[in-house]
Design a protein around this motif. Structure first.
Motif, short mmCIF file in Angstrom:
data_model
loop_
_atom_site.label_atom_id
_atom_site.label_comp_id
_atom_site.label_asym_id
_atom_site.label_seq_id
_atom_site.Cartn_x
_atom_site.Cartn_y
_atom_site.Cartn_z
N TRP A 33 24.84 49.40 33.86
CA TRP A 33 24.87 47.82 34.71
C TRP A 33 25.70 47.45 34.28
CZ3 TRP A 33 22.79 46.48 39.40
CH2 TRP A 33 21.75 47.54 39.69
N ALA A 34 25.64 47.09 32.67
CA ALA A 34 27.52 45.95 32.17
C ALA A 34 28.59 46.56 32.71
CB ALA A 34 27.22 46.37 31.04
N ILE A 40 33.15 44.81 38.94
CA ILE A 40 33.10 43.92 40.08
C ILE A 40 33.59 41.98 39.48
CG2 ILE A 40 31.59 42.24 41.45
CD1 ILE A 40 29.24 44.75 41.46
N ILE A 41 32.99 41.64 38.57
CA ILE A 41 34.13 40.44 38.41
C ILE A 41 35.90 40.91 37.47
CG2 ILE A 41 33.91 38.85 36.03
CD1 ILE A 41 31.27 39.63 35.67
N GLY A 42 36.31 42.27 37.38
CA GLY A 42 37.19 42.26 37.51
C GLY A 42 37.56 42.30 38.63
N LEU A 43 37.04 42.89 39.80
CA LEU A 43 38.01 42.96 41.26
C LEU A 43 38.23 41.88 41.89
CD1 LEU A 43 36.14 46.04 42.58
CD2 LEU A 43 38.65 45.92 41.94
N GLY A 47 41.13 40.07 42.98
CA GLY A 47 41.38 39.22 44.14
C GLY A 47 41.98 37.49 44.68
N TRP A 48 41.49 36.86 43.62
CA TRP A 48 41.85 35.76 43.63
C TRP A 48 43.02 35.39 43.51
CZ3 TRP A 48 42.83 31.97 40.06
CH2 TRP A 48 42.75 30.59 40.60
#
Length: 54
Positions: A33-34, A40-43, A47-48
């Motif tokens: 999970w970690a 997900i946070i990295g992607l 993207g931002w």
């Protein structure tokens, strides 16, 4: 009361082994999970940055 046959010690060892396996499974699950959350946070961050650098 003592157990001259040693069955109690063997049972305690079996319980300890089962508990160890349970903790290992739980640790692996938390790690997965970690890692997923970090990806997900990295992607999202990538993207931002990609959208705001044009």
């Amino acid at each position: 009361m003592t157990d001259p046959t040693g069955e109690s010690k063997e049972r305690n060892r079996e319980i300890a082994a089962n508990e160890s396996a349970r903790q290992t499974t739980s640790s692996v699950r938390v790690s997965v999970w970690a890692i997923g959350a970090a990806v997900i946070i990295g992607l999202a961050a990538f993207g931002w940055v990609a959208l705001h650098n044009q």
